[in-house]
Design a protein around this motif. Structure first.
Motif, mmCIF file in Angstrom:
data_model
loop_
_atom_site.group_PDB
_atom_site.id
_atom_site.type_symbol
_atom_site.label_atom_id
_atom_site.label_comp_id
_atom_site.label_asym_id
_atom_site.label_seq_id
_atom_site.Cartn_x
_atom_site.Cartn_y
_atom_site.Cartn_z
ATOM 1 N N ALA A 1 -1.232 -8.586 -8.384
ATOM 2 C CA ALA A 1 -2.400 -7.705 -8.376
ATOM 3 C C ALA A 1 -1.996 -6.272 -8.046
ATOM 4 O O ALA A 1 -2.507 -5.315 -8.648
ATOM 5 C CB ALA A 1 -3.430 -8.212 -7.366
ATOM 6 N N SER A 2 -1.063 -6.105 -7.106
ATOM 7 C CA SER A 2 -0.593 -4.764 -6.756
ATOM 8 C C SER A 2 0.125 -4.108 -7.927
ATOM 9 O O SER A 2 -0.021 -2.906 -8.159
ATOM 10 C CB SER A 2 0.352 -4.823 -5.555
ATOM 11 O OG SER A 2 -0.325 -5.270 -4.420
ATOM 12 N N ALA B 1 -2.043 0.520 -13.556
ATOM 13 C CA ALA B 1 -3.281 1.182 -13.983
ATOM 14 C C ALA B 1 -3.352 2.595 -13.413
ATOM 15 O O ALA B 1 -3.757 3.540 -14.107
ATOM 16 C CB ALA B 1 -4.492 0.368 -13.536
ATOM 17 N N ALA B 2 -2.955 2.754 -12.168
ATOM 18 C CA ALA B 2 -2.963 4.084 -11.551
ATOM 19 C C ALA B 2 -1.972 5.006 -12.247
ATOM 20 O O ALA B 2 -2.265 6.185 -12.494
ATOM 21 C CB ALA B 2 -2.634 3.982 -10.067
ATOM 22 N N THR C 1 -2.505 -2.975 -10.362
ATOM 23 C CA THR C 1 -3.179 -1.790 -9.840
ATOM 24 C C THR C 1 -2.288 -0.563 -9.951
ATOM 25 O O THR C 1 -2.744 0.518 -10.358
ATOM 26 C CB THR C 1 -3.577 -2.012 -8.365
ATOM 27 O OG1 THR C 1 -4.377 -3.194 -8.273
ATOM 28 C CG2 THR C 1 -4.351 -0.839 -7.827
ATOM 29 N N SER D 1 0.823 -1.202 0.000
ATOM 30 C CA SER D 1 0.000 0.000 0.000
ATOM 31 C C SER D 1 0.858 1.253 0.000
ATOM 32 O O SER D 1 0.520 2.247 -0.632
ATOM 33 C CB SER D 1 -0.949 0.000 1.199
ATOM 34 O OG SER D 1 -0.196 -0.028 2.397
ATOM 35 N N PHE E 1 2.239 1.703 -3.479
ATOM 36 C CA PHE E 1 1.216 2.146 -4.414
ATOM 37 C C PHE E 1 1.097 3.665 -4.425
ATOM 38 O O PHE E 1 0.884 4.274 -5.450
ATOM 39 C CB PHE E 1 -0.129 1.510 -4.026
ATOM 40 C CG PHE E 1 -1.275 1.994 -4.860
ATOM 41 C CD1 PHE E 1 -1.394 1.604 -6.173
ATOM 42 C CD2 PHE E 1 -2.223 2.847 -4.329
ATOM 43 C CE1 PHE E 1 -2.451 2.050 -6.949
ATOM 44 C CE2 PHE E 1 -3.270 3.290 -5.094
ATOM 45 C CZ PHE E 1 -3.380 2.884 -6.403
#
Length: 165
Positions: A111-112, A118-119, A115, A22, A25
């Motif tokens: 998956a991270s 994509a971000a 994500t 997190s 990210f």
């Protein structure tokens, strides 16, 4: 003893991956590289554990258990063989648990990464929207295609169906 150390290092790695995912990210494009390096480390550890698991499978074969005690003289060889088999099976179970945890960790990292990518894409798209659109001249613009009509064969089949009934 080494198996316990390996297990604790795997658990520390998983905790690091879960908590850093997190935070990474939020950091942007560098986080994707960080997540990819973590994924690479996880895959390497997974490969190492799979190699060790194959070795344990080989060691569990009855003839290899007998070879292990070939030079040891004992009055109860069956007991020693059974103890060795139980020890190897418990190590195998622990390794399988660690492999399952690493597989879960790998899936979360993948998956991270998706994500975060994509971000980053959305962020780059939103920053490009604030810039003026590119100028398109009539020379570079493709010609509009005329609307296609039904092919002749299709019209004929439709007409025949109507006549039949």
């Amino acid at each position: 003893m080494t198996l316990i150390r390996t297990r604790s290092s795997v658990l520390r790695l998983m905790a690091f991956v879960l908590f850093s995912g997190s935070a990474a990210f939020a950091q942007g494009p560098s986080s994707v590289d960080s997540l990819r390096s973590q994924l690479s480390d996880t895959q390497q550890k997974e490969a190492t554990l799979q190699t060790r698991l194959k070795q344990l499978d080989e060691d569990l074969r009855p003839e290899n258990i007998e070879k292990f005690f070939a030079l040891n003289g004992s009055t109860q060889p069956e007991v020693l063989r059974e103890q060795r088999k139980k020890q190897l099976e418990s190590q195998k179970a622990l390794l399988q648990t660690e492999l399952d945890q690493l597989a879960t960790s790998r899936a979360r990292l993948e998956a991270s990464i998706a994500t975060a990518e994509a971000a980053a894409y959305r962020q780059s798209a939103s920053s490009s929207e604030s810039s003026p659109p590119p100028v398109v001249s009539s020379e570079t613009m493709p010609a509009a295609k005329p609307k296609q009509t039904k092919p002749r064969a299709r019209r004929q089949r439709t007409a025949r169906r109507r006549r039949r009934g």
